[in-house]
Design a protein around this motif. Structure first.
Motif, mmCIF file in Angstrom:
data_model
loop_
_atom_site.group_PDB
_atom_site.id
_atom_site.type_symbol
_atom_site.label_atom_id
_atom_site.label_comp_id
_atom_site.label_asym_id
_atom_site.label_seq_id
_atom_site.Cartn_x
_atom_site.Cartn_y
_atom_site.Cartn_z
ATOM 1 N N ASN A 78 7.944 6.407 2.832
ATOM 2 C CA ASN A 78 7.235 5.215 2.373
ATOM 3 C C ASN A 78 7.712 4.871 0.978
ATOM 4 O O ASN A 78 7.763 5.736 0.106
ATOM 5 N N THR A 79 8.051 3.637 0.785
ATOM 6 C CA THR A 79 8.429 3.162 -0.538
ATOM 7 C C THR A 79 7.998 1.705 -0.651
ATOM 8 O O THR A 79 7.820 1.019 0.358
ATOM 9 N N THR A 80 7.820 1.263 -1.871
ATOM 10 C CA THR A 80 7.371 -0.115 -2.081
ATOM 11 C C THR A 80 8.243 -0.788 -3.126
ATOM 12 O O THR A 80 8.512 -0.214 -4.182
ATOM 13 N N THR A 81 8.679 -1.992 -2.813
ATOM 14 C CA THR A 81 9.390 -2.846 -3.764
ATOM 15 C C THR A 81 8.741 -4.221 -3.715
ATOM 16 O O THR A 81 8.492 -4.748 -2.632
ATOM 17 N N VAL A 82 8.458 -4.773 -4.881
ATOM 18 C CA VAL A 82 7.846 -6.098 -4.980
ATOM 19 C C VAL A 82 8.768 -7.000 -5.796
ATOM 20 O O VAL A 82 9.194 -6.620 -6.893
ATOM 21 N N PHE A 83 9.081 -8.168 -5.247
ATOM 22 C CA PHE A 83 9.847 -9.188 -5.951
ATOM 23 C C PHE A 83 8.858 -10.263 -6.382
ATOM 24 O O PHE A 83 8.266 -10.938 -5.544
ATOM 25 N N LYS A 84 8.684 -10.434 -7.679
ATOM 26 C CA LYS A 84 7.711 -11.386 -8.217
ATOM 27 C C LYS A 84 8.459 -12.564 -8.826
ATOM 28 O O LYS A 84 9.307 -12.399 -9.709
ATOM 29 N N PHE A 85 8.137 -13.763 -8.349
ATOM 30 C CA PHE A 85 8.778 -14.990 -8.831
ATOM 31 C C PHE A 85 7.780 -15.804 -9.630
ATOM 32 O O PHE A 85 6.661 -16.053 -9.170
ATOM 33 N N THR A 86 8.186 -16.208 -10.827
ATOM 34 C CA THR A 86 7.336 -17.012 -11.690
ATOM 35 C C THR A 86 8.178 -18.081 -12.372
ATOM 36 O O THR A 86 9.405 -18.116 -12.230
ATOM 37 N N LEU A 87 7.517 -18.917 -13.141
ATOM 38 C CA LEU A 87 8.193 -19.878 -13.998
ATOM 39 C C LEU A 87 8.052 -19.421 -15.444
ATOM 40 O O LEU A 87 7.006 -18.915 -15.844
#
Length: 92
Positions: A78-87
């Motif tokens: 189990n592993t987690t990666t989060v790609f967060k997009f903002t301005l």
């Protein structure tokens, strides 16, 4: 998880942050693209894109001081990666 990579484009105002529980990030820069056709007549040349690939360290199986990537029979991965997009804020 920790912030592992960040990319921002001041011209468009877009920002991407990468959070992961893995110890490494491979940065791929598409150096070998050469006139690849994309949708809507886009043409992609060398370094016209990039990718952050979260992973264990290269050669970690041979480096006892690196976190181990080995998964043994019966174990769960189990592993987690989060790609967060903002301005970006207008002041940046």
């Amino acid at each position: 998880m920790a912030l592992s990579a960040k990319a921002a484009d001041r011209k468009s105002g877009r920002c991407m942050e990468v959070y992961t529980d893995l110890p490494g990030v491979h940065f791929y820069t598409a150096n070998f693209l050469s006139g690849l056709a994309g949708k809507e007549e886009a043409v992609y040349e060398a370094r016209s894109g990039f990718c952050f690939e979260t992973q264990y360290f290269p050669d970690a199986v041979n480096k006892p001081n690196f976190p181990s990537p080995i998964l043994k029979a019966g174990e769960e991965y189990n592993t987690t990666t989060v790609f967060k997009f903002t301005l970006l804020p207008e002041s940046e």
